[in-house]
Design a protein around this motif. Structure first.
Motif, short mmCIF file in Angstrom:
data_model
loop_
_atom_site.label_atom_id
_atom_site.label_comp_id
_atom_site.label_asym_id
_atom_site.label_seq_id
_atom_site.Cartn_x
_atom_site.Cartn_y
_atom_site.Cartn_z
N ASP A 36 0.80 -1.22 0.00
CA ASP A 36 0.00 0.00 0.00
C ASP A 36 0.84 1.28 0.00
OD1 ASP A 36 -2.22 -1.67 0.15
OD2 ASP A 36 -2.38 -1.49 2.33
N LEU A 37 1.92 1.27 0.77
CA LEU A 37 2.70 2.50 0.93
C LEU A 37 3.92 2.55 0.02
CD1 LEU A 37 2.38 2.79 4.81
CD2 LEU A 37 1.04 3.97 3.05
N GLY A 38 4.17 1.47 -0.71
CA GLY A 38 5.23 1.48 -1.72
C GLY A 38 6.65 1.54 -1.19
N ALA A 39 6.86 1.09 0.04
CA ALA A 39 8.22 1.10 0.60
C ALA A 39 9.08 0.05 -0.10
CB ALA A 39 8.17 0.80 2.09
N GLU A 40 10.36 0.35 -0.22
CA GLU A 40 11.35 -0.60 -0.72
C GLU A 40 12.16 -1.04 0.50
OE1 GLU A 40 12.23 -0.84 -4.31
OE2 GLU A 40 10.45 0.31 -4.79
N SER A 41 13.01 -2.05 0.31
CA SER A 41 13.84 -2.52 1.43
C SER A 41 14.64 -1.38 2.06
CB SER A 41 14.81 -3.59 0.95
OG SER A 41 14.10 -4.63 0.35
N ILE A 42 15.20 -0.52 1.22
CA ILE A 42 16.02 0.59 1.71
C ILE A 42 15.18 1.54 2.56
CG2 ILE A 42 15.76 2.02 -0.37
CD1 ILE A 42 19.13 1.70 1.27
N ASP A 43 13.89 1.69 2.19
CA ASP A 43 12.99 2.55 2.96
C ASP A 43 12.73 1.98 4.34
OD1 ASP A 43 12.60 4.34 0.77
OD2 ASP A 43 11.11 2.97 -0.06
N LEU A 44 12.64 0.65 4.42
CA LEU A 44 12.44 0.01 5.72
C LEU A 44 13.61 0.33 6.65
CD1 LEU A 44 11.01 -3.53 4.83
CD2 LEU A 44 9.77 -1.53 5.66
N LEU A 45 14.82 0.33 6.09
CA LEU A 45 16.01 0.66 6.89
C LEU A 45 15.91 2.09 7.39
CD1 LEU A 45 18.87 -0.96 4.76
CD2 LEU A 45 17.69 -1.89 6.75
N ASP A 46 15.46 2.98 6.51
CA ASP A 46 15.29 4.39 6.87
C ASP A 46 14.26 4.52 8.00
OD1 ASP A 46 15.30 7.16 6.87
OD2 ASP A 46 14.23 7.37 4.96
N ILE A 47 13.14 3.82 7.87
CA ILE A 47 12.09 3.86 8.90
C ILE A 47 12.64 3.35 10.23
CG2 ILE A 47 9.90 2.83 9.62
CD1 ILE A 47 9.17 2.83 6.53
N LEU A 48 13.35 2.22 10.19
CA LEU A 48 13.91 1.65 11.42
C LEU A 48 14.92 2.60 12.06
CD1 LEU A 48 14.39 -2.07 10.31
CD2 LEU A 48 12.56 -1.12 11.74
N PHE A 49 15.72 3.27 11.22
CA PHE A 49 16.71 4.22 11.73
C PHE A 49 16.02 5.41 12.40
CE2 PHE A 49 19.54 7.93 11.06
CZ PHE A 49 20.56 7.55 11.91
#
Length: 135
Positions: A36-49
């Motif tokens: 739904d939100l179109g996150a990529e793996s790299i975005d998940l890292l950004d969110i976690l950070f």
């Protein structure tokens, strides 16, 4: 540090909005991060950070996978064709209560599991981490 479920959702929502550039009203508990939100793996890292900076709780991408898999070894979690096993589905249902394990039985590919991971699933995982670190 005591944080309410609402505060935690707000923190996760802000991290997702800032990382993905989506509107706040799109980041609902049931929205899937990758779908739904179109996150990529790299975005998940950004969110976690971003969550780590805000909450002081370190969560790495590997922790996300470990949380979803619940300590079940790869060969028991998925079969030789990369399809999630019954044991794997039971674990997924525990961390992602929204899934319909019956319709996914024998069909869910291991590499597609994270497509089902929602904002609420992330909130729950972060809550567990915050609790553990306060422990």
């Amino acid at each position: 540090m005591t944080i309410t479920q609402d505060e935690l959702f707000g923190t996760v929502q802000t991290a997702v909005v800032d990382a993905l550039g989506v509107d706040e009203d799109e980041v609902t508990p049931e929205a899937t991060l990758l779908g739904d939100l179109g996150a990529e793996s790299i975005d998940l890292l950004d969110i976690l950070f971003r969550l780590e900076r805000k909450l002081g709780v370190k969560i790495q991408a590997a922790d996300l996978a470990a949380y979803v898999q619940g300590g079940i070894p790869d060969e028991e979690f998925g079969d030789s064709n990369g399809i999630i096993t019954e044991k794997g589905l039971v674990q997924l249902k525990r961390v992602m209560p929204q899934i319909d394990e019956n319709s996914l039985a024998g069909k869910l590919e291991a590499e597609k599991v994270m497509n089902l991971f929602t904002v609420q699933n992330l909130v729950d995982m972060v809550a567990e981490r915050v609790k553990a670190s306060a422990g």
